[in-house]
Design a protein around this motif. Structure first.
Motif, PDB file in Angstrom:
ATOM      1  N   ILE A 122       0.871  -1.194   0.000  1.00  0.00           N
ATOM      2  CA  ILE A 122       0.000   0.000   0.000  1.00  0.00           C
ATOM      3  C   ILE A 122       0.900   1.234   0.000  1.00  0.00           C
ATOM      4  O   ILE A 122       1.902   1.256   0.735  1.00  0.00           O
ATOM      5  N   PHE A 123       0.546   2.259  -0.774  1.00  0.00           N
ATOM      6  CA  PHE A 123       1.402   3.449  -0.804  1.00  0.00           C
ATOM      7  C   PHE A 123       0.601   4.748  -0.925  1.00  0.00           C
ATOM      8  O   PHE A 123      -0.531   4.751  -1.407  1.00  0.00           O
ATOM      9  N   SER A 124       1.266   5.799  -0.456  1.00  0.00           N
ATOM     10  CA  SER A 124       0.691   7.142  -0.491  1.00  0.00           C
ATOM     11  C   SER A 124       1.822   8.082  -0.901  1.00  0.00           C
ATOM     12  O   SER A 124       2.976   7.861  -0.522  1.00  0.00           O
ATOM     13  N   VAL A 125       1.501   9.114  -1.678  1.00  0.00           N
ATOM     14  CA  VAL A 125       2.525  10.089  -2.069  1.00  0.00           C
ATOM     15  C   VAL A 125       2.095  11.458  -1.559  1.00  0.00           C
ATOM     16  O   VAL A 125       0.959  11.887  -1.805  1.00  0.00           O
ATOM     17  N   GLN A 126       2.979  12.086  -0.817  1.00  0.00           N
ATOM     18  CA  GLN A 126       2.723  13.449  -0.344  1.00  0.00           C
ATOM     19  C   GLN A 126       3.762  14.388  -0.957  1.00  0.00           C
ATOM     20  O   GLN A 126       4.899  13.980  -1.219  1.00  0.00           O
ATOM     21  N   ALA A 127       3.372  15.646  -1.179  1.00  0.00           N
ATOM     22  CA  ALA A 127       4.323  16.630  -1.693  1.00  0.00           C
ATOM     23  C   ALA A 127       5.223  17.085  -0.552  1.00  0.00           C
ATOM     24  O   ALA A 127       4.784  17.146   0.601  1.00  0.00           O
ATOM     25  N   MET A 128       6.459  17.396  -0.880  1.00  0.00           N
ATOM     26  CA  MET A 128       7.384  17.882   0.157  1.00  0.00           C
ATOM     27  C   MET A 128       6.854  19.162   0.798  1.00  0.00           C
ATOM     28  O   MET A 128       6.253  19.997   0.121  1.00  0.00           O
ATOM     29  N   ALA A 129       7.106  19.289   2.094  1.00  0.00           N
ATOM     30  CA  ALA A 129       6.694  20.503   2.800  1.00  0.00           C
ATOM     31  C   ALA A 129       7.638  21.637   2.381  1.00  0.00           C
ATOM     32  O   ALA A 129       8.805  21.384   2.052  1.00  0.00           O
ATOM     33  N   ALA A 130       7.119  22.854   2.404  1.00  0.00           N
ATOM     34  CA  ALA A 130       7.898  24.002   1.929  1.00  0.00           C
ATOM     35  C   ALA A 130       9.234  24.116   2.656  1.00  0.00           C
ATOM     36  O   ALA A 130      10.271  24.415   2.060  1.00  0.00           O
ATOM     37  N   GLU A 131       9.225  23.825   3.948  1.00  0.00           N
ATOM     38  CA  GLU A 131      10.458  23.994   4.728  1.00  0.00           C
ATOM     39  C   GLU A 131      11.440  22.832   4.558  1.00  0.00           C
ATOM     40  O   GLU A 131      12.479  22.791   5.209  1.00  0.00           O
ATOM     41  N   GLY A 132      11.082  21.889   3.678  1.00  0.00           N
ATOM     42  CA  GLY A 132      12.005  20.797   3.366  1.00  0.00           C
ATOM     43  C   GLY A 132      12.078  19.725   4.430  1.00  0.00           C
ATOM     44  O   GLY A 132      13.016  18.924   4.445  1.00  0.00           O
ATOM     45  N   ASP A 133      11.086  19.673   5.316  1.00  0.00           N
ATOM     46  CA  ASP A 133      11.104  18.689   6.395  1.00  0.00           C
ATOM     47  C   ASP A 133      10.319  17.451   5.942  1.00  0.00           C
ATOM     48  O   ASP A 133       9.110  17.522   5.719  1.00  0.00           O
TER      49      ASP A 133
END
Ligand code: FDP
Length: 321
Positions: A122-133
């Motif tokens: 099972i997988f999920s893709v999230q966009a990187m947070a602006a602060e690079g964390d």
């Protein structure tokens, strides 16, 4: 008709980089499928000898699948990090400017691995947070998911996915490539099955027991429900997606937060369910609105056809007064 691979399909609708992520997921899952199919001929059944962050015995195939996904996804500049069920912390690739964090359960349904019953990824893709964390990116609510999906290693190996624009399925062909086999998948509005580990029923809040009793008696509209429970989330969900009905893993006395994991089990399946016209809640609240505090956070999960999930949510809210 020309074959459309999952990487090509996603590239066309969601761009080159997300297409590459799906290409890598497809390659890794194709190799995992082959390993599972031939497992009896190599020494990959059984326990690996270590316990993962969840306190569960790792199986050799869990470790194989995890390593392969990390290697394939880590080879892409656009992937900043992965978060896996098998690792206590995110694996950061330190790729400057990378866009995505991929969160996964590499091999779900471990108790079924050794007995030739369906398991899944099972997988999920999230966009990187602006602060690079990378942890902050992984912890974003399910509503923010860029894409989600799963692979069911069954008699036929199928990847079901969404990038937020409907649900499509890809079947692994004889060349080890996931090829488009269905588009615009819809979950029936109500179904014939409920799916739960009823051995836990004595520990469920009473409202769940009453709800299941109502379904069994045919008091939810339609016919009396029948039970189906494989004990592999992906397989139980896949049946629910195709045939309708509801999968329930409620809270119990011993596990008030449930058993399943929010980021790499509940969120991706909830996104697929909603995209297919179904619904997913933790009891009172929509799964995709939950805010995780930890990457391995657990949640109760009720997912399936709209009719059943909404009726259950209403009953839970009613019981809370
Ligand atoms: P497993 O423990 O075999 O890895 O999340 C893990 C999971 O399986 C799901 O795939 C499955 O739906 C559920 O747990 C089964 O739990 P129970 O054995 O408690 O029913």
């Amino acid at each position: 008709m020309d074959k459309v691979t999952v990487g090509q399909y996603v590239e066309k609708s969601a761009g080159h980089e997300l297409g590459a992520v799906f290409g890598a997921l497809g390659k890794a899952c194709g190799e995992i499928a082959k390993k599972i199919r031939l497992a009896g001929l190599s020494d990959v059944y059984g326990a690996y000898g270590a316990v993962n962050v969840q306190g569960e015995q790792q199986q050799k195939l869990d470790v194989y699948a995890n390593d392969l996904l990390i290697e394939r996804l880590g080879g892409l500049q656009c992937v900043a990090a992965v978060v896996s069920e098998e690792d206590d912390a995110p694996v950061d690739f330190y790729h400057a400017g990378a866009k995505f964090v991929v969160i996964f359960d590499p091999l779900d349904g471990s108790s079924n691995i050794d007995v030739n019953v369906n398991v899944g990824t099972i997988f999920s893709v999230q966009a990187m947070a602006a602060e690079g964390d990378v942890t902050a990116a992984a912890l974003k609510a399910g509503t923010e998911q860029v894409a989600a999906g799963y692979v069911v290693y069954g008699p036929s190996c199928v990847m079901v996915m969404t990038t937020g624009d409907g649900v499509s399925a890809f079947t692994l062909d004889e060349d080890g490539v996931f090829v488009l086999s269905s588009e615009g998948m819809k979950m029936p509005a109500q179904g014939p099955y409920y799916s739960a580990n009823e051995a836990n029923a004595a520990g469920w809040p009473g409202v769940y027991r009453e709800f299941v009793a109502k379904m069994v008696k045919g008091e939810l509209g339609g016919k009396a429900y029948s039970a189906r429970y494989i004990g592999s989330l992906v397989a139980d969900f896949h049946r629910t997606l195709l045939k309708g009905g509801v999968f329930l893993y409620p809270p119990t006395d011993k596990a008030p937060k449930g058993k399943l994991r929010l980021l790499y089990e509940a969120n991706p399946l909830a996104m697929i369910a909603e995209q297919a016209g179904g619904a997913a809640v933790n009891g009172p609240t929509r799964i995709l609105d939950l805010q995780a505090e930890k990457i391995h956070e657990r949640t109760p999960l009720i997912v399936g056809s709209k009719r059943e999930v909404e009726a259950l949510q209403k009953a839970v809210l009613g019981a809370q007064g």
